[in-house]
Scaffold this motif. Structure first.
Motif, mmCIF file in Angstrom:
data_model
loop_
_atom_site.group_PDB
_atom_site.id
_atom_site.type_symbol
_atom_site.label_atom_id
_atom_site.label_comp_id
_atom_site.label_asym_id
_atom_site.label_seq_id
_atom_site.Cartn_x
_atom_site.Cartn_y
_atom_site.Cartn_z
ATOM 1 N N UNK A 333 0.651 -1.163 0.100
ATOM 2 C CA UNK A 333 0.230 0.066 -0.135
ATOM 3 C C UNK A 333 0.614 1.198 0.130
ATOM 4 N N UNK A 334 2.159 0.902 0.353
ATOM 5 C CA UNK A 334 2.971 2.217 0.541
ATOM 6 C C UNK A 334 4.245 2.317 -0.733
ATOM 7 N N UNK A 335 4.548 1.376 -1.055
ATOM 8 C CA UNK A 335 6.026 1.361 -1.647
ATOM 9 C C UNK A 335 6.051 0.561 -2.840
ATOM 10 N N UNK A 336 4.963 0.050 -3.485
ATOM 11 C CA UNK A 336 4.699 -0.990 -4.943
ATOM 12 C C UNK A 336 4.744 0.090 -5.773
ATOM 13 N N UNK A 337 6.060 0.339 -6.484
ATOM 14 C CA UNK A 337 6.045 1.634 -7.283
ATOM 15 C C UNK A 337 5.133 1.199 -8.755
ATOM 16 N N UNK A 338 4.799 -0.149 -8.826
ATOM 17 C CA UNK A 338 4.153 -0.347 -10.108
ATOM 18 C C UNK A 338 2.822 -0.115 -10.272
ATOM 19 N N UNK A 339 2.106 0.396 -8.829
ATOM 20 C CA UNK A 339 0.932 0.752 -8.727
ATOM 21 C C UNK A 339 0.770 2.095 -9.643
ATOM 22 N N UNK A 340 -0.714 2.417 -10.000
ATOM 23 C CA UNK A 340 -0.853 3.639 -10.664
ATOM 24 C C UNK A 340 -0.401 4.755 -9.721
ATOM 25 N N UNK A 341 -0.337 5.929 -10.322
ATOM 26 C CA UNK A 341 0.184 7.087 -9.709
ATOM 27 C C UNK A 341 -0.742 7.959 -9.365
ATOM 28 N N UNK A 342 -2.037 7.874 -10.145
ATOM 29 C CA UNK A 342 -3.092 8.937 -9.938
ATOM 30 C C UNK A 342 -4.306 8.185 -10.410
ATOM 31 N N UNK A 343 -5.305 8.765 -10.158
ATOM 32 C CA UNK A 343 -6.920 8.151 -10.692
ATOM 33 C C UNK A 343 -7.141 8.687 -12.224
ATOM 34 N N UNK A 344 -6.092 9.312 -12.880
ATOM 35 C CA UNK A 344 -6.382 9.673 -14.321
ATOM 36 C C UNK A 344 -6.647 8.515 -15.222
ATOM 37 N N UNK A 345 -7.179 8.737 -16.160
ATOM 38 C CA UNK A 345 -7.655 7.578 -17.147
ATOM 39 C C UNK A 345 -6.225 7.624 -18.002
ATOM 40 N N UNK A 346 -5.392 8.711 -18.013
ATOM 41 C CA UNK A 346 -4.120 8.781 -18.912
ATOM 42 C C UNK A 346 -3.108 8.064 -18.335
ATOM 43 N N UNK A 347 -3.298 7.579 -16.929
ATOM 44 C CA UNK A 347 -2.199 6.528 -16.552
ATOM 45 C C UNK A 347 -1.875 5.124 -17.134
ATOM 46 N N UNK A 348 -0.482 4.952 -17.744
ATOM 47 C CA UNK A 348 -0.438 3.775 -18.500
ATOM 48 C C UNK A 348 -0.594 2.415 -17.857
ATOM 49 N N UNK A 349 -1.443 1.602 -18.335
ATOM 50 C CA UNK A 349 -1.784 0.175 -17.637
ATOM 51 C C UNK A 349 -1.904 0.522 -16.218
ATOM 52 N N UNK A 350 -3.118 1.187 -15.776
ATOM 53 C CA UNK A 350 -3.506 1.393 -14.358
ATOM 54 C C UNK A 350 -3.605 0.079 -13.465
ATOM 55 N N UNK A 351 -3.040 -0.254 -12.696
ATOM 56 C CA UNK A 351 -3.144 -1.424 -11.782
ATOM 57 C C UNK A 351 -3.026 -1.164 -10.415
ATOM 58 N N UNK A 352 -3.747 -1.727 -9.481
ATOM 59 C CA UNK A 352 -3.689 -1.566 -8.152
ATOM 60 C C UNK A 352 -4.141 -0.277 -7.698
ATOM 61 N N UNK A 353 -3.803 -0.158 -6.495
ATOM 62 C CA UNK A 353 -4.563 1.404 -5.642
ATOM 63 C C UNK A 353 -3.735 2.606 -6.098
ATOM 64 N N UNK A 354 -4.080 3.490 -6.013
ATOM 65 C CA UNK A 354 -3.566 4.974 -6.272
ATOM 66 C C UNK A 354 -2.403 5.210 -5.191
ATOM 67 N N UNK A 355 -1.189 5.240 -5.609
ATOM 68 C CA UNK A 355 -0.039 5.488 -4.801
ATOM 69 C C UNK A 355 0.818 6.717 -5.463
ATOM 70 N N UNK A 356 0.324 7.692 -4.925
ATOM 71 C CA UNK A 356 0.893 9.157 -5.436
ATOM 72 C C UNK A 356 2.163 9.392 -4.911
ATOM 73 N N UNK A 357 2.990 10.424 -5.404
ATOM 74 C CA UNK A 357 4.350 10.678 -4.762
ATOM 75 C C UNK A 357 4.150 11.126 -3.364
ATOM 76 N N UNK A 358 3.003 11.933 -3.129
ATOM 77 C CA UNK A 358 2.788 12.155 -1.555
ATOM 78 C C UNK A 358 2.429 11.067 -0.678
ATOM 79 N N UNK A 359 1.897 9.989 -1.439
ATOM 80 C CA UNK A 359 1.584 8.807 -0.619
ATOM 81 C C UNK A 359 3.079 7.994 -0.232
ATOM 82 N N UNK A 360 3.898 8.220 -1.129
ATOM 83 C CA UNK A 360 4.978 7.451 -0.858
ATOM 84 C C UNK A 360 5.798 8.273 0.215
#
Length: 460
Positions: A333-360
């Protein structure tokens, strides 16, 4: 303060140090925390006091940061003087384990790209590269006694195109492996940059590539897996299979000098806990520390010295600490960097929960429930880059940065968060990544060429 990671203390002095030639500091060995240093810049000299060679190395990284982005380029691009602000920096890391896991099994990362990532980790004062060398989809470690592991297990005829639930395929073969000499080179290259390479051979699950090469290791055969997800096929519990893997780990330990050796233990439906324990005991007999994912705490008593990577949240790590094992925190939930970085539909191959820069950046490696009286220790943390959907160095860059820079600050710096982090990142560190040639994700969202329209993901 403009450094990433943050120093323990920073005092700006008067004036500047200027040099028409290379910066040549005076270096002295002193007592102090491991990997720590004191950097003093005056108008007349640059002085490094460090407790060990790693401290000297990290002081040099700080000097490069102070010199500005161009100091991180592969060659000089101007003839101007190098200028350092007069200052004193006193610095040392919070954690001994500051790691990044790269999954080279799902998608192979060529040697030159892997060496580049060693440089990127070192520039961020990260000191562990965990290599996930084997999985259902590929075997990347040359085993001289069992050549079919790479001849057969080192490639697959196709791969899933995006998330597995869409049932799309690339129809393109994928493969590759590292020779033992390749890996010795990587280990030595990393050691010179104070990065320890921790290898992982995953057992008893995630083993379909090995079973494809040597069917007697499994229960019902099958080829190298072309799907993602959890494969129900695992290694059998025969003594001959255990002997086979003892041989594999023996060759692995001949190549890798790391005191810690990964043996997996995760996501093995119906897998044999005794098999896991026997491999761990074999590693201990060879003078190494076994390193497994947090499922290994459910396999029964583990040898003293086992290190546990807590990925399914922090509970597995807490159990391991109470059992006397050291822990590396890497909750998905905190450090899986393959997870999507935002909820935007432009995120490439969006998988997992949103894990933003701020979340990390908000991640705290030591859970509040840890009292410090547990017999085990939190060694530190690592960020994980699983590569089912990261099939190139460019895709890896996009997923890793700048979130890995935020993670680097978390594991180096004191636990208090800096409200000026984003300002420092934007003004000072992103230009450094530009100079290093990192194709990071812009804070505002992906560049058009970083999007992957139509490639399905599975957002949660």
């Amino acid at each position: 303060m403009t450094l990433l990671p943050r120093p323990v203390s920073f005092t700006r002095g008067e004036g500047e140090y200027r040099s028409d030639d290379a910066v040549r500091p005076r270096i002295r060995v002193t007592s102090g925390p491991p990997e720590g240093y004191r950097l003093t810049v005056t108008p007349s000299e640059v002085d490094i006091e460090a407790s060990d060679e790693a401290g000297v190395f990290y002081a040099w990284q700080t000097i490069k940061q102070l010199l500005g982005p161009d100091a991180l380029r592969a060659a000089p691009i101007h003839d101007e003087q190098w200028v350092l602000p007069a200052c004193t920096v006193v610095d040392h890391p919070r954690f001994a384990w500051r790691g990044c896991m790269i999954d080279v099994a799902r998608h192979f990362l060529p040697k030159h790209d892997l060496l580049r990532y060693v440089d990127l980790l070192a520039a961020h004062k990260l000191n562990v590269l965990h290599l996930h060398l084997t999985d259902d989809q590929g075997w990347r470690f040359e085993v001289q006694k069992y050549p079919r592991l790479t001849e057969v297990g080192g490639w697959r005829p196709t791969s899933r195109y995006g998330d597995r639930r869409a049932k799309l395929s690339t129809d393109r073969p994928h493969g590759g492996y590292y020779t033992q000499n390749d890996l010795r080179e990587i280990v030595e290259y990393a050691a010179r940059r104070h990065v320890t390479v921790v290898p992982e051979i995953d057992v008893p699950g995630h083993s379909q590539a090995a079973i494809a090469a040597y069917p007697e290791l499994g229960t019902d055969g099958g080829g190298v897996w072309t799907d993602w997800g959890v494969n129900p096929r695992v290694l059998n519990d025969k003594s001959s299979t255990l002997d086979f893997y003892r041989d594999v780990f023996d060759e692995l330990m001949d190549v890798f000098v790391s005191p810690v050796i990964g043996f997996g233990g995760d996501e093995a439906p119906g897998g044999d806990g005794e098999f896991v324990r026997q491999i761990a005991k074999h590693l201990v007999r060879r003078g190494r520390r076994p390193y497994g994912w947090d499922e290994v705490v459910e396999a029964g008593p583990l040898p003293t010295g086992t290190v546990v990577a807590s990925w399914r949240g922090v509970d597995g790590g807490l159990v391991a600490l109470r059992d006397g094992h050291d822990v590396v925190m890497c909750p998905e939930s905190s450090v899986y960097l393959d997870y999507r970085q935002s909820s935007s539909p432009d995120e490439p191959i969006p998988v997992g929960t949103v894990l933003s820069l701020e979340d990390v950046y908000a991640f705290e490696p030591v859970p509040r429930s840890v009292t410090g009286s547990e017999p085990g220790r939190v060694l530190g943390a690592q960020a994980n880059l699983w590569t089912e959907h990261l099939d190139s160095a460019r895709r890896l860059d996009y997923a890793a940065f700048p979130r890995l820079a935020a993670f680097a600050e978390v594991v180096w710096s004191p636990p208090e968060k800096d409200p000026g982090f984003l300002e420092r990142l934007t003004a000072h560190h992103l230009p450094r990544l530009d100079a290093l040639g990192v194709e990071y994700r812009p804070l505002s969202g992906p560049h058009p060429w970083q999007t992957m329209p139509g490639v399905p993901g599975f957002p949660r």
